[in-house]
Structure formats: C-alpha cells, structure tokens
Design an enzyme around this catalytic site. Structure first.
Site, PDB file in Angstrom:
ATOM      1  N   GLU A   8     -60.860  -3.070 -10.831  1.00 27.67           N
ATOM      2  CA  GLU A   8     -61.447  -3.318  -9.734  1.00 27.67           C
ATOM      3  C   GLU A   8     -60.588  -3.711  -8.691  1.00 27.67           C
ATOM      4  O   GLU A   8     -60.139  -4.815  -8.425  1.00 27.67           O
ATOM      5  CB  GLU A   8     -62.645  -4.328  -9.848  1.00 27.67           C
ATOM      6  CG  GLU A   8     -62.228  -5.638 -10.860  1.00 27.67           C
ATOM      7  CD  GLU A   8     -62.909  -6.992 -10.469  1.00 27.67           C
ATOM      8  OE1 GLU A   8     -64.065  -6.915 -10.305  1.00 27.67           O
ATOM      9  OE2 GLU A   8     -62.317  -7.992 -10.902  1.00 27.67           O
ATOM     10  N   HIS A  35     -62.546 -11.574 -13.633  1.00 28.01           N
ATOM     11  CA  HIS A  35     -63.087 -10.871 -12.499  1.00 28.01           C
ATOM     12  C   HIS A  35     -62.292 -11.639 -11.229  1.00 28.01           C
ATOM     13  O   HIS A  35     -61.959 -12.371 -11.328  1.00 28.01           O
ATOM     14  CB  HIS A  35     -64.719 -11.161 -12.132  1.00 28.01           C
ATOM     15  CG  HIS A  35     -65.177 -10.638 -11.342  1.00 28.01           C
ATOM     16  ND1 HIS A  35     -65.052 -10.751  -9.809  1.00 28.01           N
ATOM     17  CD2 HIS A  35     -65.829  -9.286 -11.402  1.00 28.01           C
ATOM     18  CE1 HIS A  35     -65.886  -9.708  -9.369  1.00 28.01           C
ATOM     19  NE2 HIS A  35     -66.227  -8.745 -10.137  1.00 28.01           N
TER      20      HIS A  35
END
Length: 249
Positions: A166, A94
């Site tokens: 992302e 992430h």
C-alpha cells in the site's frame, strides 16, 4: 494457483449495529465469489461482525494486535482475545499505524510473531511515502520493510502469510498507483520473498491497497503477481465492496 483475497479495512467506522447491517447486506452479494472475502471491523464491532458473518463465506479480521498475549498494557488487545472473538485474520503495520502511532518494522515483526503464536493469519502492510518514491527509494524501502517485518518467520509459516503493498501516498487520497507500477513493486516483493523462503514465495498472496475501487480492480487483478486488494473506503458500502470482490464475474 493462489486464491485471490479481497479484504475490507473498515478503519474507525461502524458501530455494532452498523457492522451487523453491512454484513447482512454483503452476504448475498458475495456468496458466489471465487475470491476469499475478509472484513476487518474496529475492535468494538468484531463480535457483532463475527455473529453476522456466521455460516457465510466472509471471514473476519482485526485491524491490529499487541505483541504480548496478556499483561499490564492499558488499552491494548492481544492475540488470544482476537482468537476468542472468532477472528481469523489480523492486519499488521498498516501505514496509518506507522504514521500516527509510531509503528516500526521492529514492532511489526513482534506483532507478526504474536499473530502466528495465536493462529491468526497476518496481513502485513508495506509501502513507501511520496517523498521516498520521488527520491527513487521505493524498492529499497519496501525491501527493508519485508525483510525486517518478517524476521524469524519460518518457511513453513510463510505459506499462510498475506502481504499488502500500500503506497502511503495512495491511501485515502484518491490517487492510485497504476496497475503497472503496482505490479512492478509487487513482483519485487515476491522476488524478495523468494530470497527469504525459496519456492514458498510462489504461494504467498500479495495484495494491492490504496484507493481500490470497482473501476480499477479488474486492471489490478489482471497483473500476474497481484493476488487481491486491501480495500478502505469502498469496503464501507456493501454494493461497492461486492463489486470489487466479484471483479471476475
């Protein structure tokens, strides 16, 4: 036909009691969803979340794992531990892990292989910073993250992979890539996966993450290569998250 997958990343939110309450509220709201539903609580709330989700269509994931299965690694949590708790998925790489904890493509790759070794399904995150986008390096950066992060992954394993695009500049900022921008990069990711895994790339699910809300999910999901969303803040509210999960109802 790729089944949509909507995953909620709770980040550093929710005690065990809060996790239990959230899943209890969520269960009836997503019970008829066509999409696969995943929630990713902090490590301390995984057991409570698994128990609360038992018998429902909600799968549980972790937000990270360590690349070794056991050893003298103070503070780390391993794949076997996550499996033992009942995790099915694990988020790897992430942008917040890359930004705050020095995660690199090399450590992402080691964690990916650890996930497969322990029968955990990885959600591998890739994405460019604002500076990289403004310099015109988006595809170069994302392509490198995909190739380096998935190094050593065999074609047979890749079918179960989930990739989450992302853009770092859209995480928690309220800014969202337009659906067309997201589709452009995600189509490029699928093309890159095709160069690595051939026809299997058509089966790999690719999510968009970055300020996903009930208001923008339908437009994102209408894009041909977007198979789901990795949802942050909106996943902390059962009604908002359910509205995203049920985007097609």
């Amino acid at each position: 036909m790729r089944r949509p997958i909507i995953a909620g990343n709770w980040k550093m939110h929710n005690t065990t009691e809060e996790a239990r309450d959230l899943v209890t509220l969520l269960r009836p709201l997503v019970g008829t969803a066509r999409a696969e539903v995943v929630v990713c609580p902090p490590f301390t709330a995984i057991a409570a979340t698994v128990n609360a989700a038992s018998g429902s269509n909600i799968s549980v994931g972790a937000q990270d794992l360590f690349w070794e299965d056991k050893g003298a690694y103070t503070g780390e949590v391993s794949g076997p531990m996550l499996r033992d708790l009942g995790c099915r998925y694990v988020i790897i790489g992430h942008s917040e892990r890359r930004q705050y904890f020095g995660e690199t493509d090399a450590t992402v790759n080691k964690k990916l292989l650890a996930a497969y070794r322990n029968e955990l399904l990885p959600i591998v995150c890739v994405g460019e910073t604002l500076a990289e986008r403004e310099a015109g390096h988006t595809l170069e950066v994302v392509g490198r993250q995909v190739r380096e992060g998935l190094k050593g992954l065999e074609t047979g394993q890749a079918r179960d992979l989930v990739v989450a695009y992302e853009p770092v500049w859209a995480i928690g900022t309220g800014k969202t890539a337009t659906a067309a921008d997201a589709q452009e990069v995600i189509a490029f990711i699928r093309k890159t996966l095709g160069e690595m895994y051939g026809e299997t790339a058509a089966a790999i699910r690719i999510q968009y993450g970055g300020s996903v809300k009930p208001e923008n999910i339908a437009e994102l999901m209408a894009q041909p290569d977007i198979d789901g969303a990795l949802v942050g803040g909106a996943s902390l509210d059962a009604v908002s998250f359910a509205a995203i999960v049920n985007y097609d109802q």
